[in-house]
Design a protein around this motif. Structure first.
Motif, short mmCIF file in Angstrom:
data_model
loop_
_atom_site.label_atom_id
_atom_site.label_comp_id
_atom_site.label_asym_id
_atom_site.label_seq_id
_atom_site.Cartn_x
_atom_site.Cartn_y
_atom_site.Cartn_z
N GLU A 124 18.21 -15.64 27.28
CA GLU A 124 19.67 -15.78 27.18
C GLU A 124 20.22 -16.55 28.37
N ASP A 125 19.67 -16.28 29.56
CA ASP A 125 20.09 -17.02 30.76
C ASP A 125 19.77 -18.50 30.61
N LYS A 126 18.56 -18.80 30.15
CA LYS A 126 18.13 -20.20 30.00
C LYS A 126 18.99 -20.92 28.97
N LYS A 127 19.35 -20.20 27.90
CA LYS A 127 20.22 -20.78 26.87
C LYS A 127 21.58 -21.11 27.47
N GLU A 128 22.10 -20.22 28.29
CA GLU A 128 23.40 -20.44 28.92
C GLU A 128 23.35 -21.63 29.88
N VAL A 129 22.27 -21.77 30.62
CA VAL A 129 22.09 -22.91 31.52
C VAL A 129 22.11 -24.21 30.72
N ARG A 130 21.38 -24.24 29.60
CA ARG A 130 21.36 -25.44 28.75
C ARG A 130 22.75 -25.77 28.22
N GLU A 131 23.47 -24.74 27.76
CA GLU A 131 24.82 -24.96 27.22
C GLU A 131 25.77 -25.50 28.28
N THR A 132 25.65 -24.98 29.50
CA THR A 132 26.51 -25.45 30.60
C THR A 132 26.22 -26.92 30.91
N ILE A 133 24.93 -27.27 30.95
CA ILE A 133 24.54 -28.66 31.21
C ILE A 133 25.10 -29.58 30.12
N GLU A 134 25.05 -29.12 28.87
CA GLU A 134 25.59 -29.93 27.76
C GLU A 134 27.11 -30.04 27.84
N ASP A 135 27.78 -28.93 28.16
CA ASP A 135 29.25 -28.94 28.28
C ASP A 135 29.72 -29.96 29.32
N LEU A 136 28.93 -30.14 30.36
CA LEU A 136 29.28 -31.06 31.45
C LEU A 136 28.76 -32.48 31.21
N GLY A 137 28.11 -32.69 30.07
CA GLY A 137 27.59 -34.02 29.76
C GLY A 137 26.45 -34.46 30.64
N LEU A 138 25.62 -33.51 31.08
CA LEU A 138 24.52 -33.80 32.01
C LEU A 138 23.14 -33.68 31.34
N GLN A 139 23.10 -33.53 30.00
CA GLN A 139 21.82 -33.26 29.35
C GLN A 139 20.78 -34.35 29.58
N GLN A 140 21.22 -35.60 29.74
CA GLN A 140 20.24 -36.67 29.95
C GLN A 140 19.66 -36.65 31.37
N TYR A 141 20.27 -35.83 32.24
CA TYR A 141 19.79 -35.75 33.63
C TYR A 141 19.15 -34.39 33.94
N ASP A 142 18.86 -33.59 32.91
CA ASP A 142 18.45 -32.21 33.17
C ASP A 142 17.20 -32.10 34.04
N THR A 143 16.30 -33.07 33.96
CA THR A 143 15.08 -33.03 34.79
C THR A 143 15.14 -34.02 35.95
N ASN A 153 27.83 -37.21 39.15
CA ASN A 153 26.96 -36.30 38.42
C ASN A 153 26.44 -35.18 39.30
N LEU A 154 26.27 -35.46 40.59
CA LEU A 154 25.86 -34.41 41.52
C LEU A 154 26.97 -33.35 41.63
N GLN A 155 28.21 -33.82 41.70
CA GLN A 155 29.34 -32.88 41.77
C GLN A 155 29.40 -32.02 40.50
N LYS A 156 29.16 -32.63 39.35
CA LYS A 156 29.17 -31.88 38.09
C LYS A 156 28.05 -30.84 38.07
N ALA A 157 26.90 -31.17 38.65
CA ALA A 157 25.79 -30.22 38.69
C ALA A 157 26.13 -29.01 39.55
#
Length: 318
Positions: A124-143, A153-157
């Motif tokens: 559930e924690d990992k799912k929430e982390v993924r959702e937050t990254i997507e909400d902020l438009g950072l999914q292409q930078y997740d790794t 993008n650093l500020q958004k992270a």
């Protein structure tokens, strides 16, 4: 964003009572203000007036010179560092970058406030982390390593880390400083959504008050060592310098004409004229009507359809 559902919701209040805020010298005197869960508050004021000092006082990183700040029903000076961290997620404008961390690593850090570091995050924690990254438009930078990100993008992270902390209060010091207009709106919409849907109490400082005011319920405005707090519209109406174009007066020799127009057109014209004229224009009258400017120069009437035409006309008055 499935965070803090209503069945686990506990109302939170942040209250400042007769507080003198500063170090050895008072920066803000006799401050009184309060915020509730579900409210977004914009903290504004010129550089050096005490915005960051106020934030650090709320976090009890700086003791008050007088008065009290309460979080919930407790004086912040009675809370432990851990309790403050559990209640408040904070993002400062300048944060140390953890070496060899990716975006996912940083955003996940927000969850560890609830666990010892050797614990594994739940699904559930990992799912929430993924959702937050997507909400902020950072999914292409997740790794992506943090050191390889742009400032924006650093500020958004870092904001993502604060969001996953799931604290009832979120405080952000200049969160949109390094962001372009599109990303500022993403952040501000996310903050408003958190306040409305997840009952967060959000306080953030910004110089982008024109944009920020569209997303804030309250304003805390620091001026002349006083904290002016209230509804956005009430504070703006009471302090004309916040909406009057003269606040941008960078030409001390400029003598403005009379301008009748919408606030946006008035401000654009004011800006144009003071940048390009040292002449006394106080005898001119400008009126914007039917998508054109009508200009009265001592009884002579002119019409212009663009700011470029206005500039050409004004130059003939020098």
């Amino acid at each position: 964003m499935n965070k803090n559902t209503t069945d686990t919701f506990h109302p939170m209040q942040l209250k400042i009572s007769q507080a003198d805020i500063g170090y050895e010298e008072i920066l803000i005197s006799g401050a009184d203000a309060q915020l509730q869960s579900g409210e977004v508050c914009l903290l504004i004021g010129n550089n050096g007036v005490g915005k960051t000092t106020l934030i650090r006082s709320v976090l009890y990183q700086i003791p008050l010179l007088r008065g009290m700040i309460t979080l919930g029903k407790k004086d912040v000076q009675e809370l432990s560092v851990k309790e403050i961290a559990e209640h408040i997620a904070v993002v400062f404008s300048k944060s140390a970058i953890p070496q060899n961390y990716t975006v996912t690593d940083l955003v996940s850090l927000g969850k560890y406030i609830h666990y010892p570091f050797y614990f594994e995050l739940s699904q559930e924690d990992k799912k929430e982390v993924r959702e937050t990254i997507e909400d902020l438009g950072l999914q292409q930078y997740d790794t992506t390593l943090l050191k390889n990100l742009s400032d924006g993008n650093l500020q958004k992270a870092f904001i993502g880390r604060a969001l996953t902390q799931n604290s009832p209060v979120i405080i952000l010091d200049e969160p949109t400083t390094h962001l372009d207009e599109k990303n500022k709106i993403i952040i501000l919409k996310t903050l408003r959504k958190l306040a409305r849907e997840n009952h967060k109490l959000i306080l953030f400082s910004s110089h982008d008050w024109r944009l920020a005011k569209e997303f804030a319920d309250k304003i805390w405005y620091i001026k002349d060592r006083k904290l002016h707090a209230g509804m956005v519209e009430d504070v703006l109406i009471q302090h004309h310098e916040l909406t009057d174009p003269s606040m941008f007066n960078v030409n001390e020799h400029f003598k403005a004409p009379h301008i009748t127009a919408s606030p946006v057109h008035k401000e654009m014209l004011y800006s144009l004229l003071q940048k390009n004229s040292t002449a006394d224009l106080s005898h001119l009258s400008f009126e914007f009507r039917d998508n054109r400017w009508n200009i009265d120069v001592k009884g002579s009437l002119y019409q212009c359809e663009s700011f470029e035409e206005i500039l050409s006309l004004v130059k003939t008055f020098h």
